[in-house]
Enzyme design. Structure first.
Site, mmCIF file in Angstrom:
data_model
loop_
_atom_site.group_PDB
_atom_site.id
_atom_site.type_symbol
_atom_site.label_atom_id
_atom_site.label_comp_id
_atom_site.label_asym_id
_atom_site.label_seq_id
_atom_site.Cartn_x
_atom_site.Cartn_y
_atom_site.Cartn_z
ATOM 1 N N ASN A 212 12.978 6.017 -31.366
ATOM 2 C CA ASN A 212 13.685 4.738 -31.499
ATOM 3 C C ASN A 212 13.052 3.930 -32.627
ATOM 4 O O ASN A 212 11.824 3.772 -32.671
ATOM 5 C CB ASN A 212 13.584 3.935 -30.199
ATOM 6 C CG ASN A 212 14.153 2.528 -30.371
ATOM 7 O OD1 ASN A 212 15.362 2.353 -30.442
ATOM 8 N ND2 ASN A 212 13.288 1.535 -30.451
ATOM 9 N N GLU A 213 13.886 3.446 -33.524
ATOM 10 C CA GLU A 213 13.446 2.561 -34.615
ATOM 11 C C GLU A 213 12.187 3.079 -35.316
ATOM 12 O O GLU A 213 11.212 2.353 -35.533
ATOM 13 C CB GLU A 213 13.221 1.135 -34.095
ATOM 14 C CG GLU A 213 14.515 0.448 -33.707
ATOM 15 C CD GLU A 213 14.352 -1.035 -33.411
ATOM 16 O OE1 GLU A 213 15.351 -1.758 -33.496
ATOM 17 O OE2 GLU A 213 13.231 -1.469 -33.092
#
Length: 501
Positions: A212-213
């Protein structure tokens, strides 16, 4: 369960046979049917005699949707159902990574009996009980008749720690086991564990996101980390679509990333100025999952100006549906009680007793409800413009503000029913008369349906005390021909549903 002042009980029960060994006790508290709802009740445990009592878990739930243990409130689930979602990205955002390795979302610690889940320190400052574990997320999907988009931990934490190479092997193994827990039948190791946890039937799964990110990872390790996870997952589950959280079309052994996850948090004018973001994307390149996005205006939930920015941005995503395969708004929920808010400008607000949808919620609902399976090309002339607000620095420097569109539009068609859904967004406080010309051989019904969401001011909003201040209003309009005129109210989002045959 008694009143806060201690003067009377709303419900009570007696638990017998308290012994010297650890034991699980469950019971229901039932109130009278004519009781007045209140948020002022307190849960009290009163011993029948003096002694020392030890508790390692106390969990109190109101009735839940579909009577799920550790489930969700029916009123909130109903709001979600009406929004017509198709997936849930889980476990969601940086909660997956944790601030360090000890506090990541370790899915194996979130399954099984609630009393055996040790919990962990969450990413955003509070401790998570892990009562909402992997199976609860999956059953949430099942209750809404949607699919999970599963994010797997990829060896990077929000604090910046990461692992590479052979050190990732146990986490890759863990990701493969998690996928098996979700999709495996009862004859697989982890499918059998899921069955033991109370759900023998596998869940559908088509998308897996690696991390994620990871654009926060300054080490530059994500490309290699992604490749290791991608190769291992594809080897065992070749049909799964793999989502990258950073970068386009990674060249890796056996293929490239099929989908990239992009995140956007902006104000309304920024969303409106960039509504054509995907118009010029490479049509043969990586597909896009807009996995987090929102117009951040209003608190605790969005105001109408945010809804206008959201709607403008959604016209661009919908127009480019061949590129943007999925999108989801964030943050989804906010507790509106004092001290309950983590992030401003959320989609759905709630307190102990009630919940409500923000203006942005209703914009989402409209876009999801009135949606065809084919994008209809539109040519527009004379689109009104407005001056984009200058920053304080640019204003002092005497710069000229940029001109951005004031009206946005997109159309889709349901090829099975013949319905055409024309979506229009007017972001300024002036009515806009639109001349609409329909081309093609299909005949047009004389009557059309309109759904209009509008406000007197862009700062208007909904709240826990006034939940229906801004809601869509439906009506019929007659005199529809191949050429007709429609007037958009000031500050409005609308759908014109035209029936062809």
């Amino acid at each position: 369960m008694r009143a806060k002042d201690g003067k009377h009980y709303y419900a009570k029960t007696t638990v017998h046979s308290i012994g010297t060994d650890w034991q699980k006790y469950t019971f229901e508290l039932k109130t009278a049917q004519d009781i007045t709802r209140t948020a002022e009740a307190v849960f009290v445990i009163t011993p029948s005699q003096p002694d020392t009592y030890w508790f390692n878990l106390v969990s109190v739930f109101p009735p839940t949707y579909n009577n799920r243990p550790n489930g969700n409130r029916p009123d909130i689930m109903q709001l979600l159902l009406e929004m017509k979602p198709t997936f849930l990205r889980l476990p969601g955002g940086n909660y997956l990574e944790g601030g360090n390795f000890a506090n990541r979302f370790a899915w194996k610690h979130t399954i099984g009996p609630l009393e055996n889940r040790k919990g962990h320190k969450g990413t955003w400052g509070y401790r998570a009980s892990d009562g909402m574990g992997l199976l609860e997320y999956l059953e949430w999907c099942e209750d809404l008749h949607i699919e999970p988009v599963l994010a797997v931990f990829a060896g990077y934490t929000l604090g910046g720690d990461h692992l590479e190479g052979d050190l990732l092997t146990p986490f890759i193994k863990e990701a493969l086991e998690e996928i098996e827990y979700v999709t495996g039948d009862i004859h697989t190791k982890w499918g059998a564990v899921r069955a033991k946890n109370g759900h023998p039937k596998p869940f559908p799964l088509h998308y897996v996101e690696i991390g994620n990110e990871d654009f926060f990872d300054r080490s530059g390790s994500y490309k290699q980390r992604f490749a290791q996870f991608y190769t291992a997952i594809k080897a065992k589950y070749p049909a799964l679509q793999i989502i990258s959280t950073f970068g386009k079309q990674f060249d890796i052994a056996g293929g490239t990333a099929e989908i990239e996850d992009e995140h956007y948090y902006r104000n309304a004018e920024q969303m409106e100025a960039d509504a054509t973001h995907y118009d010029n994307y490479d049509r043969n390149g990586t597909k896009v999952f807009v996995g987090e996005w929102a117009t951040r205006e209003g608190s605790p939930t969005t105001n109408f100006n945010a809804a206008l920015g959201d709607a403008a941005w959604m016209t661009g995503m919908e127009r480019n549906a061949d590129i943007v395969v999925m999108s989801c708004y964030a943050p989804l929920f906010v507790n509106v009680n004092p001290g309950g808010m983590q992030w401003e400008s959320d989609l759905i607000g709630y307190n102990t007793l009630n919940s409500y949808g923000s203006p942005s919620y209703y914009a989402q609902k409209m876009f999801n409800t009135y949606l065809g399976n084919r994008v209809v090309p539109i040519e527009a002339k004379g689109v009104p413009l407005k001056a984009q607000t200058l920053s304080k620095k640019d204003s002092i420097a005497g710069k000229t503000p940029n001109q951005i569109p004031a009206v946005f539009y997109v159309a889709t068609k349901d090829t099975a029913s013949g319905a055409v859904f024309l979506k229009l967004v007017n972001t300024i406080g002036k009515s806009q008369k639109v001349s609409i010309q329909l081309e093609g051989k299909a005949k047009i019904n004389n009557t059309a349906k309109t759904v209009v969401l509008k406000a007197n001011s862009p700062l208007d909003t909904n709240s826990i005390d006034d939940p229906l201040n801004i809601v869509p209003v439906e009506k019929e309009i007659k005199g529809i021909k191949k050429n007709f005129t429609y007037t958009m109210p000031p500050y409005s989002i609308q759908v014109v549903q035209i029936q062809t045959r």
